[in-house]
Scaffold this motif. Structure first.
Motif, PDB file in Angstrom:
ATOM      1  N   SER A   8       0.812  -1.218   0.000  1.00  0.00           N
ATOM      2  CA  SER A   8       0.000   0.000   0.000  1.00  0.00           C
ATOM      3  C   SER A   8       0.841   1.261   0.000  1.00  0.00           C
ATOM      4  N   ASP A   9       2.148   1.138   0.275  1.00  0.00           N
ATOM      5  CA  ASP A   9       3.016   2.312   0.341  1.00  0.00           C
ATOM      6  C   ASP A   9       3.571   2.610  -1.044  1.00  0.00           C
ATOM      7  N   PRO A  10       3.204   3.788  -1.642  1.00  0.00           N
ATOM      8  CA  PRO A  10       3.671   4.096  -2.980  1.00  0.00           C
ATOM      9  C   PRO A  10       5.187   4.206  -3.051  1.00  0.00           C
ATOM     10  N   GLN A  11       5.839   4.505  -1.921  1.00  0.00           N
ATOM     11  CA  GLN A  11       7.292   4.632  -1.926  1.00  0.00           C
ATOM     12  C   GLN A  11       7.980   3.284  -2.152  1.00  0.00           C
ATOM     13  N   MET A  12       7.256   2.167  -1.902  1.00  0.00           N
ATOM     14  CA  MET A  12       7.855   0.843  -2.021  1.00  0.00           C
ATOM     15  C   MET A  12       7.655   0.260  -3.417  1.00  0.00           C
ATOM     16  N   ALA A  13       6.872   0.929  -4.259  1.00  0.00           N
ATOM     17  CA  ALA A  13       6.604   0.414  -5.594  1.00  0.00           C
ATOM     18  C   ALA A  13       7.845   0.568  -6.466  1.00  0.00           C
ATOM     19  N   ASN A  14       7.937  -0.296  -7.489  1.00  0.00           N
ATOM     20  CA  ASN A  14       9.084  -0.240  -8.386  1.00  0.00           C
ATOM     21  C   ASN A  14       8.989   0.958  -9.315  1.00  0.00           C
ATOM     22  N   SER A  15       7.787   1.262  -9.802  1.00  0.00           N
ATOM     23  CA  SER A  15       7.597   2.395 -10.697  1.00  0.00           C
ATOM     24  C   SER A  15       7.359   3.659  -9.889  1.00  0.00           C
ATOM     25  N   GLN A  16       7.396   4.795 -10.604  1.00  0.00           N
ATOM     26  CA  GLN A  16       7.187   6.070  -9.915  1.00  0.00           C
ATOM     27  C   GLN A  16       5.770   6.122  -9.334  1.00  0.00           C
ATOM     28  N   PRO A  17       5.618   6.491  -8.072  1.00  0.00           N
ATOM     29  CA  PRO A  17       4.274   6.503  -7.460  1.00  0.00           C
ATOM     30  C   PRO A  17       3.410   7.606  -8.051  1.00  0.00           C
ATOM     31  N   SER A  18       2.110   7.412  -7.992  1.00  0.00           N
ATOM     32  CA  SER A  18       1.175   8.436  -8.477  1.00  0.00           C
ATOM     33  C   SER A  18       0.759   9.354  -7.334  1.00  0.00           C
ATOM     34  N   TYR A  19       1.055   8.942  -6.104  1.00  0.00           N
ATOM     35  CA  TYR A  19       0.701   9.740  -4.943  1.00  0.00           C
ATOM     36  C   TYR A  19       1.655   9.403  -3.803  1.00  0.00           C
ATOM     37  N   PHE A  20       1.616  10.237  -2.763  1.00  0.00           N
ATOM     38  CA  PHE A  20       2.364   9.924  -1.537  1.00  0.00           C
ATOM     39  C   PHE A  20       1.658  10.580  -0.360  1.00  0.00           C
ATOM     40  N   HIS A  21       1.848   9.995   0.813  1.00  0.00           N
ATOM     41  CA  HIS A  21       1.259  10.553   2.035  1.00  0.00           C
ATOM     42  C   HIS A  21       2.209  11.591   2.625  1.00  0.00           C
ATOM     43  N   LEU A  22       1.634  12.692   3.068  1.00  0.00           N
ATOM     44  CA  LEU A  22       2.414  13.791   3.627  1.00  0.00           C
ATOM     45  C   LEU A  22       1.783  14.203   4.950  1.00  0.00           C
ATOM     46  N   HIS A  23       2.489  13.941   6.047  1.00  0.00           N
ATOM     47  CA  HIS A  23       1.975  14.257   7.379  1.00  0.00           C
ATOM     48  C   HIS A  23       2.586  15.567   7.873  1.00  0.00           C
ATOM     49  N   LEU A  24       1.729  16.501   8.246  1.00  0.00           N
ATOM     50  CA  LEU A  24       2.153  17.816   8.728  1.00  0.00           C
ATOM     51  C   LEU A  24       1.750  17.936  10.191  1.00  0.00           C
ATOM     52  N   VAL A  25       2.733  17.880  11.079  1.00  0.00           N
ATOM     53  CA  VAL A  25       2.477  17.820  12.518  1.00  0.00           C
ATOM     54  C   VAL A  25       2.918  19.137  13.157  1.00  0.00           C
ATOM     55  N   LEU A  78       6.628  16.084   8.190  1.00  0.00           N
ATOM     56  CA  LEU A  78       7.205  17.401   8.459  1.00  0.00           C
ATOM     57  C   LEU A  78       6.583  17.920   9.747  1.00  0.00           C
ATOM     58  N   TYR A  79       7.398  18.550  10.590  1.00  0.00           N
ATOM     59  CA  TYR A  79       6.815  19.012  11.855  1.00  0.00           C
ATOM     60  C   TYR A  79       7.382  20.355  12.293  1.00  0.00           C
ATOM     61  N   THR A  80       6.572  21.058  13.048  1.00  0.00           N
ATOM     62  CA  THR A  80       6.986  22.265  13.787  1.00  0.00           C
ATOM     63  C   THR A  80       6.477  22.092  15.211  1.00  0.00           C
ATOM     64  N   ILE A  81       7.331  21.540  16.054  1.00  0.00           N
ATOM     65  CA  ILE A  81       6.983  21.270  17.454  1.00  0.00           C
ATOM     66  C   ILE A  81       8.113  21.814  18.326  1.00  0.00           C
ATOM     67  N   VAL A  82       7.753  22.419  19.454  1.00  0.00           N
ATOM     68  CA  VAL A  82       8.729  23.001  20.369  1.00  0.00           C
ATOM     69  C   VAL A  82       9.147  22.019  21.457  1.00  0.00           C
ATOM     70  N   ASN A  83       8.191  21.237  21.977  1.00  0.00           N
ATOM     71  CA  ASN A  83       8.454  20.330  23.092  1.00  0.00           C
ATOM     72  C   ASN A  83       9.462  19.247  22.709  1.00  0.00           C
ATOM     73  N   LEU A  84      10.616  19.211  23.395  1.00  0.00           N
ATOM     74  CA  LEU A  84      11.693  18.293  23.039  1.00  0.00           C
ATOM     75  C   LEU A  84      11.311  16.835  23.259  1.00  0.00           C
ATOM     76  N   ASP A  85      10.513  16.555  24.280  1.00  0.00           N
ATOM     77  CA  ASP A  85      10.090  15.177  24.536  1.00  0.00           C
ATOM     78  C   ASP A  85       9.209  14.664  23.395  1.00  0.00           C
ATOM     79  N   LEU A  86       8.305  15.512  22.927  1.00  0.00           N
ATOM     80  CA  LEU A  86       7.435  15.123  21.818  1.00  0.00           C
ATOM     81  C   LEU A  86       8.241  14.933  20.537  1.00  0.00           C
ATOM     82  N   ILE A  87       9.220  15.796  20.339  1.00  0.00           N
ATOM     83  CA  ILE A  87      10.073  15.679  19.155  1.00  0.00           C
ATOM     84  C   ILE A  87      10.807  14.338  19.164  1.00  0.00           C
TER      85      ILE A  87
END
Length: 304
Positions: A8-25, A78-87
């Motif tokens: 299910s992960d497009p990054q693991m496919a042999n051909s170029q993926p048509s989509y990718f998941h992008l998490h913004l935390v 990708l993240y913008t978090i200040v708390n070092l423990d959470l990071i």
């Protein structure tokens, strides 16, 4: 990673993926992350990002839910978090999942720290404080909403910017975007059959800009608008030759008064606003240079 995840992960496919998941935390609204992510992802037009925005992540419980979603749909984090423990917890989880994880502001903060010679003082949502700049933007937004669609202020100098243009040249959305940047903006529709407000050509400090677009673009937008106004005869409104005449009227008016023209046909609202701000800054710089030249000129003209 399980075989199911690999499939299910497009990054693991042999051909170029048509989509990718992008998490913004983010521990704030996520606005900064969203802007940065969009600027980067548009450089890969053939691959569609599926954005997962996780705002206001400020404790372990909230982060745990986010990490579960990352595990279910692995991708770039990708993240913008200040708390070092959470990071530390987030980066450890991403390492286990073998997905990239980046603190997008860290490279910038390192440059600041190196140049300023001072450590950063992390503050959650520091860019959203209710300071004077915030209230200036609110004031500009109130002004702009009150002076939309030809409702000019009594004192034109109360406006920073006045936008002119025929119907469907993005005057209102551009005005609102400029207001969010702190510029008090009024906009005036240009209609050749109606008298032009001559006070705009008079003495005031507002920066006047004219917006135009191609006849085809305006006709298309007006035609879509006409679908919502079916009770009116709008043949002239969407007629291409009539639109071309309106654009000619705009150009002549601007040439007469020396006002700059911006073609918004292929510009986003953000690009149009950025161009207006740059033109206004250029004008202010020229005026400053002229004032300095006048101040340094010898009194009484040239001697004999």
């Amino acid at each position: 990673m399980s075989s199911r995840n690999k499939a299910s992960d497009p990054q693991m496919a042999n051909s170029q993926p048509s989509y990718f998941h992008l998490h913004l935390v983010s521990d704030s609204t996520g606005e900064t992350l969203t802007t940065i992510a969009k600027a980067a992802s548009v450089q890969y037009a053939q691959i569609r990002p599926i954005e997962h925005v996780h705002p206001l992540v400020r404790n372990a419980r909230q982060l745990k839910r986010v990490m579960q979603e990352i595990e279910q749909a692995p991708g770039i984090v990708l993240y913008t978090i200040v708390n070092l423990d959470l990071i530390a917890e987030l980066e450890l989880k991403c390492k286990e999942l073998k997905v990239p994880c980046l603190a997008v502001l860290q490279p910038i903060m390192q440059v600041f720290e190196s140049y300023l010679g001072a450590p950063q003082t992390p503050k959650v949502a520091g860019q959203h404080v209710l300071d004077a700049d915030y209230f200036r933007r609110i004031d500009a937004l109130n002004f702009t909403m009150a002076h939309d669609d030809g409702r000019l202020p009594e004192d034109l100098s109360a406006a920073d910017i006045i936008l002119l243009g025929i119907s469907r040249t993005s005057k209102t959305p551009t005005s609102i975007y400029l207001a969010q940047r702190g510029y008090k903006t009024a906009n005036v529709p240009l209609v050749p059959s109606l008298p032009f407000p001559e006070e705009i050509a008079g003495e005031h400090s507002a920066f006047v800009v004219c917006l135009i677009a191609s006849p085809d673009r305006i006709a298309e937008v007006r035609r879509n608008r006409a679908l919502l106004m079916a009770d009116r005869d709008l043949d002239d409104y969407v007629d291409r030759s009539r639109i071309a005449a309106e654009i000619t009227y705009t150009r002549k008016l601007c040439a007469k008064h020396g006002w700059p023209i911006i073609d918004v046909t292929r510009r986003s609202v953000e690009e149009t606003a950025a161009t207006i701000i740059r033109l206004m800054q250029d004008r202010e710089a020229e005026k400053s240079d002229e004032d300095e030249a006048d101040a340094s000129a010898p009194e009484g003209g040239h001697g004999a």
